[in-house]
Enzyme design. Structure first.
Site, PDB file in Angstrom:
ATOM      1  N   GLU A  38      58.342   1.935  34.615  1.00  0.00           N
ATOM      2  CA  GLU A  38      58.857   2.994  33.685  1.00  0.00           C
ATOM      3  C   GLU A  38      58.705   4.256  33.711  1.00  0.00           C
ATOM      4  OE1 GLU A  38      54.690   2.114  32.009  1.00  0.00           O
ATOM      5  OE2 GLU A  38      55.393   3.624  30.030  1.00  0.00           O
ATOM      6  N   ARG A 262      51.331  -8.838  43.640  1.00  0.00           N
ATOM      7  CA  ARG A 262      51.310  -7.670  44.184  1.00  0.00           C
ATOM      8  C   ARG A 262      50.952  -7.110  45.351  1.00  0.00           C
ATOM      9  NH1 ARG A 262      48.890  -4.726  39.630  1.00  0.00           N
ATOM     10  NH2 ARG A 262      51.365  -3.527  39.911  1.00  0.00           N
ATOM     11  N   LYS A 272      48.712   2.819  39.515  1.00  0.00           N
ATOM     12  CA  LYS A 272      49.885   4.095  38.881  1.00  0.00           C
ATOM     13  C   LYS A 272      47.830   5.257  38.261  1.00  0.00           C
ATOM     14  CE  LYS A 272      53.987   2.742  37.824  1.00  0.00           C
ATOM     15  NZ  LYS A 272      54.935   3.454  37.031  1.00  0.00           N
TER      16      LYS A 272
END
Length: 557
Positions: A38, A262, A272
């Site tokens: 994104e 992850r 983020k």
RNA sequence: UGGCCGAUGGUGUAAUGGUAACACAGGACAUUUUGGUUGUCUUAUUCAGGGUUCGAGUCCUUGUCGGCCAACCA
């Protein structure tokens, strides 16, 4: 690596899945993956794991990878991020076959939505966000059906079209899928497909007043592109049922979703949101601050793409939560740079040494190898003079046993030059050592040493007379604790106050040639990279990593 | 107390019913004109109980622990 070794390395679970699909001729043996960031932040080392996985898997099985920007939320996304992401993926050494945007599919997605409405599988809900949340139920209690759930197809079509035209206020209506309000999987309780937003989109401008949600965009995008293996992280596991529901009801290409754990790394944060906070609140100097775990930060710090790829290879892929020791990343960059970085001598904390029996004004040129690991790298000249700098920590007036460096009466070699013996110590009124006086052994020059003397220690040094001052930025871990996110309170309380120290070092003349982003090993001190802001007049170096230091361990015992 | 995912040395990853491997970190020694590099050696009865089996880290079962899920974020 030989093919035999390659064959012996066992496959990770994703490789096994792909390999079996290829073997069975699924999709004609075609493999197409995608990397779907994104554009609302910079890529970090965790993304690097995903990039290596997606591009690596495709490459290994003769396929290709799309770069697709998941830009369905115009309020957080920006082209600035698009550019940085493309740069980072390329820098890591990967090339996508198609550059795509979820927003390219807005028309198709709208059409898909109307199909679902016609099938009686989607409806416009006039409830407020709060009402919808309340009707969602809880993990242990089923939800309740919306009073708008059984509108006619015609009314839904009309309302949805008018949502698109911008007739209704933001937040006043949404389009929902009609699945099952009692499903134990919360994502199946009539998930939202579209919401109204009068926001300007970085690509479609003001064309759209409604934007699809992740769940109604991602899987469909995969399907439109013919993605065979859609790889994402563990938190999307509950979304998979929905992913498959939409594909099934729409009767479109059956992309499949697979999930892996992850990357988490010690002494840093990887979300983020948290990284954005560090940037916005100026705890670091931007996304590419060398302390950041971002790709751009690591690049500025001096990491190489090869080292990062090697790291991603070594950490493996599985489905269990993990916390990788940042020491492994450091190992990877040391291993790479040890073979490639030119050696230079820079004294970070100078102590003057006067060679009392060396003629004043004289210069003895020393030829020193640029890299003992690579003799093809040649040699450079370093002028030896009567006064040189050594590292302050390389001299001790009262040394402990096993201290192989300079001390009264003790001999050391100055790297690539001569053996010197310490005769005298000069101190100021505060009892601080200001100078050390030595005599050198004339017949001990490196290369034709006939002195017959063997010394235990070799020190790096720099000529004092025309020393080249350089700015050196010593970076350390950004956080004081292994896992800041799991500590009590705000993660920012655990920021390491000493993560950056700026000092002036004194370098041998050959360093003058350094260009921005050149990497060196400063002998006995670590790997350093000329910063982006470095100029020939003002050289700046970032410490990428220290060298392993067994003496520090020994001395610390 | 609902559903889902997971559990193998300090950290990761392997072993695909046949007797725990590799890497990093740690320790020891050797080599070294970087206390770097390199080389050798070294560090685990696989979360717990029960079961299936000639044989279980692997299969079944119960439990424990950890993670994820109730954004008009992705």
């Amino acid at each position: 690596m030989t093919t035999e070794e390659k064959k012996e390395k066992s496959l990770n679970f994703l490789e096994e899945i792909v390999e079996e699909d290829v073997r069975e001729g699924k999709h004609g043996g075609r493999v197409l993956t995608r990397f779907p960031p994104e554009p609302n932040g910079y890529l970090h080392i965790g993304h690097a794991k995903s990039i290596c996985l997606n591009f690596g898997l495709a490459k290994k099985y003769g396929g290709a990878t799309n770069l697709r920007f998941d830009d369905t939320n115009p309020v957080t996304e920006d082209t600035e991020y698009v550019e940085s992401i493309k740069q980072d993926v390329r820098w890591l050494g990967f090339e996508w076959i198609n550059e795509l945007y979820a927003s390219d599919y807005f028309d198709t997605l709208y059409e898909f939505a109307t199909q679902l409405i016609r099938k009686g599988l989607a409806y416009v809900d006039d409830s407020s966000a709060e009402e919808i949340a309340a009707m969602k139920g809880t993990p242990t209690e089923p939800g309740t059906e919306s009073p708008y759930r059984n509108r006619s197809v015609e009314e839904n079509l009309d309302l949805f079209e008018r949502m698109r035209q911008g007739e209704f206020a933001e937040g006043s209506r949404v389009l929902r899928a009609k699945v099952d309000m009692a499903a134990p999987n919360m994502h199946l309780r009539d998930p939202l497909m579209y919401r109204i937003k009068f926001a300007h989109h970085h690509r479609t401008g003001d064309k759209w007043k409604i934007y699809p949600m992740y769940d109604f965009a991602h899987g469909q995008s995969d399907s439109i592109e013919g993605i065979t293996h859609s790889i994402c992280t563990l938190e999307f596991i509950p979304h998979r049922a929905l992913y498959e529901w939409f594909i099934d009801k729409l009767e479109i290409f059956p992309s499949r979703q697979y999930e892996f754990a992850r990357l988490n790394m010690t002494y840093t944060v990887m979300s983020k949101r948290k990284l954005l906070q560090l940037v916005n609140e100026k705890h670091v100097n931007g996304w590419d601050d060398p302390r950041m775990p971002t790709i751009s930060g690591l690049r500025r710090r001096g990491y190489t793409p090869a080292a990062i790829r090697d790291f991603c290879d070594r950490i493996g892929v599985a489905k269990r939560e993990n916390l990788i020791d940042v020491g492994l990343l450091e190992f990877c960059i040391r291993e790479d740079l040890n073979k490639t970085a030119l050696r230079r001598m820079v004294v970070l904390d100078p102590l003057k040494v006067v060679i009392t029996n060396f003629p004043e004004g004289a210069t003895e040129i020393c030829h020193i190898e640029n890299n003992p690991e690579d003799l093809d790298a040649g040699t450079r000249e370093v002028p030896f003079t009567r006064e040189v700098f050594i590292e302050r920590e390389d001299f001790m007036e009262n040394p402990p046993k096993k201290y192989f460096r300079l001390a009264p009466g003790q001999m050391v070699r100055l790297k690539g030059a001569f053996i010197v013996r310490c005769d005298d110590v000069i101190k100021d009124e505060n009892d601080e050592v200001t100078e050390v006086h030595c005599t050198y052994l004339e017949n001990s020059k490196s290369g034709n040493d006939t002195s017959g003397i063997n010394v235990k220690g070799t020190l790096h040094w720099a000529p004092a007379t025309n020393a080249l001052p350089v700015e050196i930025r010593l970076y350390d871990r950004l956080f004081r604790v292994e896992d800041p996110s799991s500590e009590e309170g705000d993660f920012k309380e655990y920021i390491n106050p000493d993560s950056l120290k700026v000092i002036t070092g004194y370098a041998e003349p050959a360093l003058r040639e350094a260009q921005a982003s050149d990497r060196f090993q400063f002998l006995r001190k670590g790997y350093f990279c000329a910063d982006l802001d470095s100029t020939p007049d003002r050289l700046i170096f970032n410490r990428t990593a220290t060298l392993r230091d067994n003496w520090a361990k020994e001395a610390g015992k």
